[in-house]
Each structure stands twice: as C-alpha cells, then as structure tokens.
Design an enzyme around this catalytic site. Sequence first.
Site, PDB file in Angstrom:
ATOM      1  CB  SER A  24      33.042  42.304  46.839  1.00  5.70           C
ATOM      2  OG  SER A  24      32.332  42.465  45.626  1.00  5.70           O
ATOM      3  CD  GLU A  61      32.087  35.746  36.905  1.00  5.88           C
ATOM      4  OE1 GLU A  61      33.113  35.262  36.394  1.00  5.88           O
ATOM      5  OE2 GLU A  61      32.113  36.649  37.761  1.00  5.88           O
TER       6      GLU A  61
HETATM    7  P1  13P Z   1      35.245  39.421  42.951  1.00  7.82           P
HETATM    8  O1  13P Z   1      36.287  39.242  44.017  1.00  7.82           O
HETATM    9  O2  13P Z   1      35.734  40.256  41.799  1.00  7.82           O
HETATM   10  O3  13P Z   1      33.942  39.874  43.511  1.00  7.82           O
HETATM   11  O4  13P Z   1      34.982  37.984  42.304  1.00  7.82           O
HETATM   12  C1  13P Z   1      34.735  36.913  43.147  1.00  7.82           C
HETATM   13  C2  13P Z   1      34.751  35.676  42.356  1.00  7.82           C
HETATM   14  O5  13P Z   1      33.888  35.442  41.543  1.00  7.82           O
HETATM   15  C3  13P Z   1      35.881  34.740  42.543  1.00  7.82           C
HETATM   16  O6  13P Z   1      35.645  33.531  41.928  1.00  7.82           O
END
Ligand code: 13P
Length: 245
Positions: free
Chosen positions: A209, A94
């Site tokens: 996920s 991100e």
């Molecule tokens: P999710 O478990 O919500 O897919 O996010 C994973 C993540 O980016 C952890 O850093």
Amino acid sequence: MPARYAIANWKMNLPPEGIETYLKALGAGGNGAARIVVAPPFLYLKDVVSLARSRVAVGGQNCADQPSGPLTGEVSAPMLRECGAEFVIIGHSERRTLFGETDAMVARKLGVAIESGLTPILCIGEDQKIRDAGEAGIFVSNQVKSAAVPPLQKVKTLLLAYEPVWAIGTGRNATGAMVREMVTEIRSALERFWPSRFVQSAPILYGGSVTPDNVADLAANGQIDGYLVGGASLDSRKFLAITTA
Ligand code: 13P
C-alpha cells in the site's frame, strides 16, 4: 533515504493509460536517481522491454523452480533473461498464499534465478496473525534463513522486499517506524544466515500500500532503499511521485 530502487509490480493488470504512454512518462518524468523496474505479466514482457527507456529495467513477477522441463504453464528464469528481463520477483506473498509456494520452492527459484543471471527480488513478510502474536521478527528471520542457498555465493546484486501480507492491497501501510524495526530484524538474520557481504550491502525495499501520500514517512523513517509498488504503480504519475520521494 532517497530511493535506490522503485519497482512496479503490475500483477495481473495493465496500466489504464496503455503501456506505451506509461513507459514514455516514466522515461521522461522525474529527476530521482532511483533505478526503475517494471514487472508486467509475462505476455507483455517483450513489449515492455522494447518500449522501455534507458532508466527503466524489466522484471518477471515469478519464475519456475527448474530451468526447463515438463512444467505446463510455467515460465523459466533463463527464458525471462532471454526475453530481456534483468530482474525477477521471487516468493511474493500472493504466490506463497494463493499458489502454495513453500519456503523450499522459493529457495529453489532463487537458486535458478541466480544461475540464470537475473537479479532476484526476494519477498518476505508476515501476515496479521503472526504480527498480532508478536512473532513478525522471528517469522521473517526464518524466511531469510530458508532462502540461504549456495548460489548466493556468486550473485552480484540481490534485493530483499519486506512486504507484510496485511499491508498488501489493503490501503493500510506499515509506518516508517514499523518498517525500520523489521529492517533491523532482516539485517540481523542476514548476518546470521547469509554470506557476510550481504549484511550491509543488500538493498531492502518496502512494499504494501505504498502511495504518494505515505511515501514521505517511509522515506524518512523506514531505513529502506526503495519500494515495491502494486496498485499505485499502475498510474505513471503516482508511480513517478513515489520514485522521486
Ligand atoms: P500494493 O501496493 O497494491 O499494496 O501491492 C504491494 C505488492 O504486493 C507489490 O509487490
């Protein structure tokens, strides 16, 4: 493999049950041997440090690529350390995709984090287009290569997190078999580009996920040392179920 690390990345969220209840549950619950790390938004870091029980360590979700200076809105690795963090997530996808972090910035952040005495959790992983093109292995290898900074020579522990972008927050996790294949690629890149002691010793986590429902396959077949969890980490019961998988 039983998890050695379980990391809760709250992102820009707080657990609905409240920080105190959440941390109490983590401290009391589960009999797994995993080291638990909670990475809250910066503002709540000190709260988590003061409420965390002995099994729970605290991490930042990011840090600046300089130790100090005129960087409005940034938080430095020495500040995180000073506030009681032991870990820091570096190069989360991100940050890379939404905030324009390049491999060079990620490498600088890694160096500053190590120099500040934090244990880095370096995130790498391909997006869907790269996977569809059959280039996931070479892509993560290049990410590993570009993070080969001189301070690696002195870091005691460094965690890698394989987090395919297409699996983050989508409910579509990589299978244990897919993860194992990528772990092999990552270890081979470590062998080629990093100081030799990392090849076997660097823990590799999976993120994307992860839920209590899919963790058994990842634990059995992924060849990983733990999990970096987003959405499911906001619920202490779900996160605990993952830490003891
Ligand atoms: P999710 O478990 O919500 O897919 O996010 C994973 C993540 O980016 C952890 O850093």
